[in-house]
Every structure is written in C-alpha cells, then in structure tokens.
Motif scaffolding. Structure first.
Motif, PDB file in Angstrom:
ATOM      1  N   UNK A   4       0.831  -1.192   0.000  1.00  0.00           N
ATOM      2  CA  UNK A   4       0.000   0.000   0.000  1.00  0.00           C
ATOM      3  C   UNK A   4       0.872   1.252   0.000  1.00  0.00           C
ATOM      4  N   UNK A   5       0.509   2.208  -0.831  1.00  0.00           N
ATOM      5  CA  UNK A   5       1.288   3.437  -0.927  1.00  0.00           C
ATOM      6  C   UNK A   5       0.961   4.377   0.223  1.00  0.00           C
ATOM      7  N   UNK A   6       2.005   4.956   0.785  1.00  0.00           N
ATOM      8  CA  UNK A   6       1.860   6.011   1.780  1.00  0.00           C
ATOM      9  C   UNK A   6       2.747   7.170   1.345  1.00  0.00           C
ATOM     10  N   UNK A   7       2.191   8.363   1.311  1.00  0.00           N
ATOM     11  CA  UNK A   7       2.964   9.514   0.877  1.00  0.00           C
ATOM     12  C   UNK A   7       4.120   9.775   1.844  1.00  0.00           C
ATOM     13  N   UNK A   8       5.313   9.952   1.285  1.00  0.00           N
ATOM     14  CA  UNK A   8       6.514  10.224   2.074  1.00  0.00           C
ATOM     15  C   UNK A   8       6.791  11.724   1.982  1.00  0.00           C
ATOM     16  N   UNK A   9       6.683  12.410   3.111  1.00  0.00           N
ATOM     17  CA  UNK A   9       6.812  13.873   3.095  1.00  0.00           C
ATOM     18  C   UNK A   9       8.150  14.358   3.628  1.00  0.00           C
ATOM     19  N   UNK A  10       8.989  13.449   4.123  1.00  0.00           N
ATOM     20  CA  UNK A  10      10.262  13.870   4.727  1.00  0.00           C
ATOM     21  C   UNK A  10      11.455  13.219   4.029  1.00  0.00           C
ATOM     22  N   UNK A  11      11.297  12.873   2.770  1.00  0.00           N
ATOM     23  CA  UNK A  11      12.405  12.277   2.028  1.00  0.00           C
ATOM     24  C   UNK A  11      13.500  13.327   1.866  1.00  0.00           C
ATOM     25  N   UNK A  12      14.768  12.976   2.129  1.00  0.00           N
ATOM     26  CA  UNK A  12      15.835  13.992   2.095  1.00  0.00           C
ATOM     27  C   UNK A  12      16.051  14.569   0.695  1.00  0.00           C
ATOM     28  N   UNK A  42       8.490   0.335   1.563  1.00  0.00           N
ATOM     29  CA  UNK A  42       7.889   1.665   1.621  1.00  0.00           C
ATOM     30  C   UNK A  42       8.266   2.507   0.404  1.00  0.00           C
ATOM     31  N   UNK A  43       9.534   2.425  -0.008  1.00  0.00           N
ATOM     32  CA  UNK A  43      10.015   3.254  -1.107  1.00  0.00           C
ATOM     33  C   UNK A  43       9.642   2.703  -2.472  1.00  0.00           C
ATOM     34  N   UNK A  44       9.764   1.386  -2.647  1.00  0.00           N
ATOM     35  CA  UNK A  44       9.663   0.801  -3.982  1.00  0.00           C
ATOM     36  C   UNK A  44       8.498  -0.160  -4.161  1.00  0.00           C
ATOM     37  N   UNK A  45       7.672  -0.329  -3.102  1.00  0.00           N
ATOM     38  CA  UNK A  45       6.477  -1.140  -3.237  1.00  0.00           C
ATOM     39  C   UNK A  45       6.692  -2.623  -3.149  1.00  0.00           C
ATOM     40  N   UNK A  60       9.624   4.982 -10.997  1.00  0.00           N
ATOM     41  CA  UNK A  60       8.284   5.551 -11.081  1.00  0.00           C
ATOM     42  C   UNK A  60       7.520   5.314  -9.786  1.00  0.00           C
ATOM     43  N   UNK A  61       7.694   4.120  -9.213  1.00  0.00           N
ATOM     44  CA  UNK A  61       7.013   3.818  -7.936  1.00  0.00           C
ATOM     45  C   UNK A  61       7.535   4.721  -6.825  1.00  0.00           C
ATOM     46  N   UNK A  62       8.836   4.916  -6.756  1.00  0.00           N
ATOM     47  CA  UNK A  62       9.399   5.785  -5.732  1.00  0.00           C
ATOM     48  C   UNK A  62       8.851   7.202  -5.865  1.00  0.00           C
ATOM     49  N   UNK A  63       8.884   7.741  -7.056  1.00  0.00           N
ATOM     50  CA  UNK A  63       8.455   9.117  -7.259  1.00  0.00           C
ATOM     51  C   UNK A  63       6.952   9.273  -6.985  1.00  0.00           C
ATOM     52  N   UNK A  73      10.820  14.857 -12.246  1.00  0.00           N
ATOM     53  CA  UNK A  73      11.575  14.422 -11.077  1.00  0.00           C
ATOM     54  C   UNK A  73      12.265  13.088 -11.348  1.00  0.00           C
ATOM     55  N   UNK A  74      11.581  12.172 -12.040  1.00  0.00           N
ATOM     56  CA  UNK A  74      12.207  10.894 -12.407  1.00  0.00           C
ATOM     57  C   UNK A  74      13.449  11.145 -13.253  1.00  0.00           C
ATOM     58  N   UNK A  75      13.317  11.990 -14.267  1.00  0.00           N
ATOM     59  CA  UNK A  75      14.451  12.284 -15.143  1.00  0.00           C
ATOM     60  C   UNK A  75      15.584  12.949 -14.370  1.00  0.00           C
ATOM     61  N   UNK A  76      15.237  13.826 -13.441  1.00  0.00           N
ATOM     62  CA  UNK A  76      16.253  14.499 -12.639  1.00  0.00           C
ATOM     63  C   UNK A  76      17.020  13.499 -11.778  1.00  0.00           C
ATOM     64  N   UNK A  77      16.304  12.549 -11.187  1.00  0.00           N
ATOM     65  CA  UNK A  77      16.956  11.512 -10.377  1.00  0.00           C
ATOM     66  C   UNK A  77      17.912  10.698 -11.234  1.00  0.00           C
ATOM     67  N   UNK A  78      17.452  10.271 -12.403  1.00  0.00           N
ATOM     68  CA  UNK A  78      18.285   9.452 -13.278  1.00  0.00           C
ATOM     69  C   UNK A  78      19.522  10.217 -13.730  1.00  0.00           C
TER      70      UNK A  78
END
Length: 223
Positions: A4-12, A42-45, A60-63, A73-78
């Motif tokens: 189950x997805x939970x929004x992560x609001x404190x990711x560094x 939690x991060x990747x499902x 995509x799952x992380x973002x 954001x995905x492209x920026x991470x990559x």
C-alpha cells in the motif's frame, strides 16, 4: 504484490552528485525502520527490490509516493543521482532509451544486463568507495557525508576533485546479504573522525580519465 502506498513527506533532498542509493540510506537512518526490507517496501512497493548502487529500478514507484512527483523528477533523479549518464554515451540510442525505461519500471529486465555491464571486462568496484578529503568537506559543508557518484565509476581509481586514492568501505553491495539493505555513508564511516588525506599518483592519464568521467556524469539528457 505491491505494498500500500503512503505519501513520504520527509524524504531527504539529494546533495550534489549524491547517489540515489545514498539518499535512500539517509532516509532509512532518519526514520529508523524496524527492518531494511520495511524501508525497501515503503520506497519501492516491494521488500525484495535489490538495493542497486548504480542503475536502480522502480523509480516511477518511488516518485509516486513523493510530494510533487512527476516525470521531470524521475528524469532528474536518473540524470543527477544515478550512473546512467556515464554509461549512456557508450550504448546505442535504442538501448540507452530502453535502459532509462527499465530504470523507471517495476518489471523490467536487469539494468546491468541491458547496459552490457555483465559482459564487460571492466569489473565494477566490489565495495562502495569514498574519498577521505570529501568526507571532511561534506561534514563541514552539510553536517554529514554521503556516497558520491563520481567515486563509484568502474576504471576510475581516484577522486576527480582531490586526486586522492578512493578507499573501499566495508559496504559490499553485491554480496547476497547486502543486496536488500541500504547503508549510509555517515553510519558506515562514523568511526572516522578526521580521515587521513594524501595525494594519489600524479599520473596525468589517470587524472584525465577521472576528470573526463566526472564530466560525463554532469551531462544529462544524452538520450
């Protein structure tokens, strides 16, 4: 199945040239998960997603669980926090594009196979590496150190900034028992107060290779 997805609001926020692996590890330290598999789920499902240093997948799952997550954001991470910009210029365009797609996907083939790393004669570093002088400067500038992309490149034995020999840490991410775990640089190197610093070989060719490799990392959007 996917957790189950939970929004992560404190990711560094990532530091400059920091590996996504390192950002995930810092998040795990901050949140004190009961197990590393809980962090991965939690991060990747999926708790069984491999903690990949260079070419991670499931992005995509992380973002999707991060605030304001989108394709940009995905492209920026990559482009800024994985090693794809280093490998992409040596692949044909179709394979490089498919590799980027694989890194986003949850059911893609191995990114290492797609990149041709498995068949390469240049072996990947067995351990996560660091530059002692970068550790000192990171702690001075940011209050903590982190794993740098430029220190993990195959065939590059020195830091492109300080010309110092890279040091193998105790983290061997390709060992079976480490493949589902994330180890932060600060937690791994906390016993190092002020690391010794010495200039490595002044071989100009090695220095040029290190600088050229760093340049490649800083050139996003090759595809």
């Amino acid at each position: 199945g996917e957790y189950t997805k939970h929004m992560i609001t404190v990711f560094p926020d990532p530091y400059p040239d920091e590996l996504l692996y390192s950002v995930c590890a810092r998040y795990g330290d901050r949140m004190c998960y009961p197990s590393r598999m809980s962090l991965t789920a939690e991060l990747f499902g999926n708790p069984n997603v491999v903690a990949t240093l260079d070419l991670p997948s499931h992005l995509n799952r992380l973002v999707s669980v991060l605030p304001y997550g989108d394709q940009q954001l995905v492209d920026n991470i990559i482009d800024r926090h994985t090693l794809l910009p280093f490998y992409a210029p040596f692949l044909n365009r179709d394979r490089a594009c498919q590799l980027r797609t694989d890194m986003c996907d949850t059911k893609a083939v191995s990114t290492h196979m797609r990149a041709g790393i498995m068949a390469s004669k240049i072996t990947l570093p067995p351990s996560v590496r660091y530059c002692p002088q970068c550790v000192v400067e990171d702690r001075a500038h940011y209050g903590e150190t982190f794993w740098h992309r430029a220190h993990q490149l195959p065939g590059v034995p020195i830091c492109p900034i300080h010309s110092a020999d890279l040091v193998d840490s105790t983290v061997q991410v390709r060992r079976q028992e480490s493949r589902l775990d994330y180890y932060s640089a600060e937690r791994t190197l906390e016993e190092i107060g002020t690391p010794s610093y010495c200039i490595a070989s002044r071989n100009k060719m090695v220095w040029k290779v290190a600088k050229d490799a760093q340049w490649l990392l800083e050139q996003p959007n090759h595809l």
